[in-house]
Structures are given as structure tokens and as C-alpha cells.
Design an enzyme around this catalytic site. Sequence first.
Site, PDB file in Angstrom:
ATOM      1  N   SER A   1       0.859  -1.189   0.000  1.00 38.16           N
ATOM      2  CA  SER A   1       0.000   0.000   0.000  1.00 38.16           C
ATOM      3  C   SER A   1       0.887   1.228   0.000  1.00 38.16           C
ATOM      4  O   SER A   1       1.637   1.465   0.952  1.00 38.16           O
ATOM      5  CB  SER A   1      -0.887   0.021   1.251  1.00 38.16           C
ATOM      6  OG  SER A   1      -1.391   1.338   1.416  1.00 38.16           O
TER       7      SER A   1
ATOM      8  N   HIS B   1      -1.011  -1.345  -4.437  1.00 40.12           N
ATOM      9  CA  HIS B   1      -2.290  -1.059  -3.774  1.00 40.12           C
ATOM     10  C   HIS B   1      -2.389   0.441  -3.523  1.00 40.12           C
ATOM     11  O   HIS B   1      -1.557   1.035  -2.830  1.00 40.12           O
ATOM     12  CB  HIS B   1      -2.354  -1.842  -2.459  1.00 40.12           C
ATOM     13  CG  HIS B   1      -3.675  -1.750  -1.765  1.00 40.12           C
ATOM     14  ND1 HIS B   1      -4.741  -2.556  -2.086  1.00 40.12           N
ATOM     15  CD2 HIS B   1      -4.102  -0.940  -0.768  1.00 40.12           C
ATOM     16  CE1 HIS B   1      -5.767  -2.260  -1.300  1.00 40.12           C
ATOM     17  NE2 HIS B   1      -5.411  -1.277  -0.495  1.00 40.12           N
TER      18      HIS B   1
ATOM     19  N   ASP C   1      -4.668   3.434  -2.086  1.00 46.91           N
ATOM     20  CA  ASP C   1      -5.769   3.729  -1.163  1.00 46.91           C
ATOM     21  C   ASP C   1      -6.339   5.113  -1.428  1.00 46.91           C
ATOM     22  O   ASP C   1      -5.668   6.122  -1.226  1.00 46.91           O
ATOM     23  CB  ASP C   1      -5.261   3.651   0.276  1.00 46.91           C
ATOM     24  CG  ASP C   1      -5.056   2.217   0.719  1.00 46.91           C
ATOM     25  OD1 ASP C   1      -5.987   1.402   0.546  1.00 46.91           O
ATOM     26  OD2 ASP C   1      -3.966   1.898   1.228  1.00 46.91           O
TER      27      ASP C   1
ATOM     28  N   MET D   1      -9.118   7.785  -0.392  1.00 43.49           N
ATOM     29  CA  MET D   1      -9.989   8.134   0.748  1.00 43.49           C
ATOM     30  C   MET D   1     -10.621   9.497   0.507  1.00 43.49           C
ATOM     31  O   MET D   1      -9.960  10.425   0.038  1.00 43.49           O
ATOM     32  CB  MET D   1      -9.167   8.161   2.028  1.00 43.49           C
ATOM     33  CG  MET D   1      -8.427   6.844   2.281  1.00 43.49           C
ATOM     34  SD  MET D   1      -7.634   6.831   3.877  1.00 43.49           S
ATOM     35  CE  MET D   1      -6.753   5.262   3.793  1.00 43.49           C
TER      36      MET D   1
ATOM     37  N   HIS E   1      -8.163   0.841  -4.329  1.00 46.50           N
ATOM     38  CA  HIS E   1      -9.110   0.597  -3.239  1.00 46.50           C
ATOM     39  C   HIS E   1      -9.832   1.908  -2.944  1.00 46.50           C
ATOM     40  O   HIS E   1      -9.265   2.811  -2.325  1.00 46.50           O
ATOM     41  CB  HIS E   1      -8.307   0.088  -2.024  1.00 46.50           C
ATOM     42  CG  HIS E   1      -9.110  -0.137  -0.795  1.00 46.50           C
ATOM     43  ND1 HIS E   1      -8.520  -0.345   0.444  1.00 46.50           N
ATOM     44  CD2 HIS E   1     -10.446  -0.202  -0.592  1.00 46.50           C
ATOM     45  CE1 HIS E   1      -9.469  -0.518   1.347  1.00 46.50           C
ATOM     46  NE2 HIS E   1     -10.639  -0.436   0.754  1.00 46.50           N
TER      47      HIS E   1
ATOM     48  N   MET F   1     -12.213   4.033  -0.994  1.00 51.36           N
ATOM     49  CA  MET F   1     -12.947   4.239   0.266  1.00 51.36           C
ATOM     50  C   MET F   1     -13.709   5.546   0.097  1.00 51.36           C
ATOM     51  O   MET F   1     -13.352   6.598   0.651  1.00 51.36           O
ATOM     52  CB  MET F   1     -11.951   4.273   1.430  1.00 51.36           C
ATOM     53  CG  MET F   1     -11.380   2.885   1.739  1.00 51.36           C
ATOM     54  SD  MET F   1      -9.807   2.932   2.633  1.00 51.36           S
ATOM     55  CE  MET F   1      -8.674   3.046   1.251  1.00 51.36           C
TER      56      MET F   1
ATOM     57  N   MET G   1     -11.246  -6.195   4.974  1.00 50.85           N
ATOM     58  CA  MET G   1     -10.504  -5.224   5.774  1.00 50.85           C
ATOM     59  C   MET G   1     -10.239  -5.804   7.161  1.00 50.85           C
ATOM     60  O   MET G   1     -11.174  -6.213   7.862  1.00 50.85           O
ATOM     61  CB  MET G   1     -11.308  -3.929   5.937  1.00 50.85           C
ATOM     62  CG  MET G   1     -11.437  -3.083   4.677  1.00 50.85           C
ATOM     63  SD  MET G   1      -9.883  -2.629   3.905  1.00 50.85           S
ATOM     64  CE  MET G   1      -9.064  -1.726   5.224  1.00 50.85           C
TER      65      MET G   1
ATOM     66  N   GLY H   1      -9.054   3.869   6.783  1.00 52.63           N
ATOM     67  CA  GLY H   1      -8.806   5.288   6.995  1.00 52.63           C
ATOM     68  C   GLY H   1      -7.341   5.621   7.231  1.00 52.63           C
ATOM     69  O   GLY H   1      -6.898   6.700   6.868  1.00 52.63           O
TER      70      GLY H   1
ATOM     71  N   GLY I   1      -3.093   3.937   7.724  1.00 53.84           N
ATOM     72  CA  GLY I   1      -2.111   2.865   7.799  1.00 53.84           C
ATOM     73  C   GLY I   1      -1.642   2.712   9.241  1.00 53.84           C
ATOM     74  O   GLY I   1      -1.957   3.539  10.104  1.00 53.84           O
ATOM     75  N   GLY I   2      -0.902   1.651   9.486  1.00 55.04           N
ATOM     76  CA  GLY I   2      -0.245   1.487  10.778  1.00 55.04           C
ATOM     77  C   GLY I   2      -1.130   1.068  11.932  1.00 55.04           C
ATOM     78  O   GLY I   2      -0.735   1.176  13.091  1.00 55.04           O
TER      79      GLY I   2
ATOM     80  N   ASP J   1      -6.422  -6.685   4.002  1.00 47.43           N
ATOM     81  CA  ASP J   1      -5.821  -5.349   4.054  1.00 47.43           C
ATOM     82  C   ASP J   1      -5.922  -4.776   5.465  1.00 47.43           C
ATOM     83  O   ASP J   1      -7.027  -4.575   5.979  1.00 47.43           O
ATOM     84  CB  ASP J   1      -6.585  -4.469   3.049  1.00 47.43           C
ATOM     85  CG  ASP J   1      -6.040  -3.044   2.950  1.00 47.43           C
ATOM     86  OD1 ASP J   1      -4.996  -2.751   3.547  1.00 47.43           O
ATOM     87  OD2 ASP J   1      -6.687  -2.242   2.238  1.00 47.43           O
TER      88      ASP J   1
ATOM     89  N   GLY K   1      -2.894  -3.904   8.850  1.00 47.29           N
ATOM     90  CA  GLY K   1      -2.172  -4.448   9.999  1.00 47.29           C
ATOM     91  C   GLY K   1      -1.445  -5.750   9.746  1.00 47.29           C
ATOM     92  O   GLY K   1      -1.064  -6.448  10.694  1.00 47.29           O
TER      93      GLY K   1
ATOM     94  N   GLY L   1       1.281  -2.152   4.002  1.00 47.78           N
ATOM     95  CA  GLY L   1       1.792  -0.790   3.918  1.00 47.78           C
ATOM     96  C   GLY L   1       3.015  -0.651   4.805  1.00 47.78           C
ATOM     97  O   GLY L   1       4.156  -0.694   4.338  1.00 47.78           O
TER      98      GLY L   1
HETATM   99  C1  DX5 Z   1      -6.443   1.378   5.359  1.00 49.79           C
HETATM  100  C2  DX5 Z   1      -5.868   1.027   3.996  1.00 49.79           C
HETATM  101  C3  DX5 Z   1      -4.758   0.034   4.045  1.00 49.79           C
HETATM  102  C4  DX5 Z   1      -3.593   0.451   4.879  1.00 49.79           C
HETATM  103  C5  DX5 Z   1      -2.628  -0.678   5.037  1.00 49.79           C
HETATM  104  O1  DX5 Z   1      -7.580   2.123   5.204  1.00 49.79           O
HETATM  105  O2  DX5 Z   1      -6.879   0.485   3.175  1.00 49.79           O
HETATM  106  O3  DX5 Z   1      -4.362  -0.309   2.721  1.00 49.79           O
HETATM  107  O4  DX5 Z   1      -2.947   1.545   4.351  1.00 49.79           O
HETATM  108  O5  DX5 Z   1      -1.568  -0.209   5.805  1.00 49.79           O
HETATM  109  P1  DX5 Z   1      -0.906  -1.088   6.958  1.00 49.79           P
HETATM  110  O6  DX5 Z   1      -0.350  -2.297   6.269  1.00 49.79           O
HETATM  111  O7  DX5 Z   1       0.107  -0.174   7.520  1.00 49.79           O
HETATM  112  O8  DX5 Z   1      -2.018  -1.440   7.907  1.00 49.79           O
HETATM  113 ZN    ZN Z   2      -6.373  -0.472   1.189  1.00 48.56          ZN
END
Ligand code: DX5
Ligand code: ZN
Length: 222
Positions: free
Chosen positions: A10, A35, A37, A39, A68, A70, A139, A144, A146-147, A177, A179, A199
Amino acid sequence: MANSIKIAPSILSADFAELGREVRDVCAAGADYVHIDVMDGHFVPNLTIGPGVVKALRPHTDKIFDVHLMVAPVDSFIDGFIAAGADIVTVHAEAGPHMHRTLQAIRAGGAKAGISLNPGTPAKMLDYIYDMVDLVLVMSVNPGFGGQSFIESQLPKIEAIRKRIDKEGLDIDLEVDGGINFDNAARVIGAGANVLVAGTATFTGGPAHYAENISRIRNAGM
Ligand code: DX5
Ligand code: ZN
């Protein structure tokens, strides 16, 4: 089995001031999908990337752009992302108002169609659209950011969806997707996922570590 595992870094965790180089670097390091993201600050409490950025990144790699969305409502953005170079367009089942029509529009636009479920949404939301999708995205965090930490309760959902895909012999990627790290990747693969978004786990340590990070995730299930 592990050879059929695909890794989708990501780019939310990439250096946004260097996105072209980051995409080239993760692809050279073994990424299968990129990937992306998207938003909207409405469906999720964050704002990220629009079609203009996808278009700008497109010349940097031939690998699959796994976009992706969102976004709610999403229908008016689909054609723009396909024109920008999205290969797979994934929308949320919760985004509404007409999931079935949205999936029709993605395939009609010439892209592969993906459907995503938030952690609180049951697998049965998908019961009547399996023949309309090329990818199911579970999910494992609330979307929303990463991390975040992996939500363990999603493992039985992944198993249930895998069972249905196999039972019907469907040609559908099962992507997870949120964590994913070196410790839980084996359980995610064991539950039946064949595409892992990562990510933080991919981008940790900077470009010199991308190849090692990607192969550690990919081989976690071996
Ligand atoms: C969250 C995103 C994910 C996220 C993954 O809304 O869809 O793709 O960035 O990041 P990590 O791997 O750090 O959870
Ligand atoms: Zn994603």
C-alpha cells in the site's frame, strides 16, 4: 502454495514526495500489485489520492494497479480511475447505495471489479454478487489509516469466503488489508487469503529493505 501468494504494497505508507520512485522501487523489489488507497474524507476520516495521481504513476510500472476506493457515493468516480490506469477497482459494500449496479459499472468500464468488507460487515453481504467480482477485499482494520493493529476476528470471515470461492470454483482473488506484519501473515494465508496488502510492513526501513520485507511476508505461510 506460497508461490501463489501475491503481495500488494500500500503506497499509503510510501514517501508521498517521491511516489514515482517508490512505486518503481517496490515493483523492482517484487510487488505483485500496487495497492492505491483512495480516501474521500467522508466514508473514511482521511483524504489521500485522486485519479490525477494514479495517472501520473501509471508510466512508472506495468504491474497491476489495485485501486481501493474508500469513497461514498462512489459511482461517479469509477470511470475516472479506470481512465487513469486502474486495473482492479475495489469499492466498499457499505458505500452504497447500489452495490450491484456499481460492480456492473466497473466491469462495463473495462476493469476488474473488487468488493470490500469493513471489519463489522458480515461475509453474507456478498451472497448475491460472487459472479460479479474478480476480487474480495477483507478489511482487517477499520479503513482510513495505515499502521493500525490487525483485527483477529476477521480470520473466520476470511475462512468462510475462501470456502465459498473454492466450493464454487470461482476465479476470485481473496485479499486482506490492514495491519499485516511478519507475525500474522502466516495466519492470514492459512485462513485462505492469496493477496496480502502491506503498507507499514513493506515500507519499514526504507528502499534497501523492500525486497526483504516483501519476501518475508510472502514466505510467512511456508
Ligand atoms: C487502510 C488502507 C490500508 C492500509 C494498510 O484504510 O486500506 O491499505 O494503508 O496499511 P498497513 O499495512 O500499515 O495497515
Ligand atoms: Zn487499502
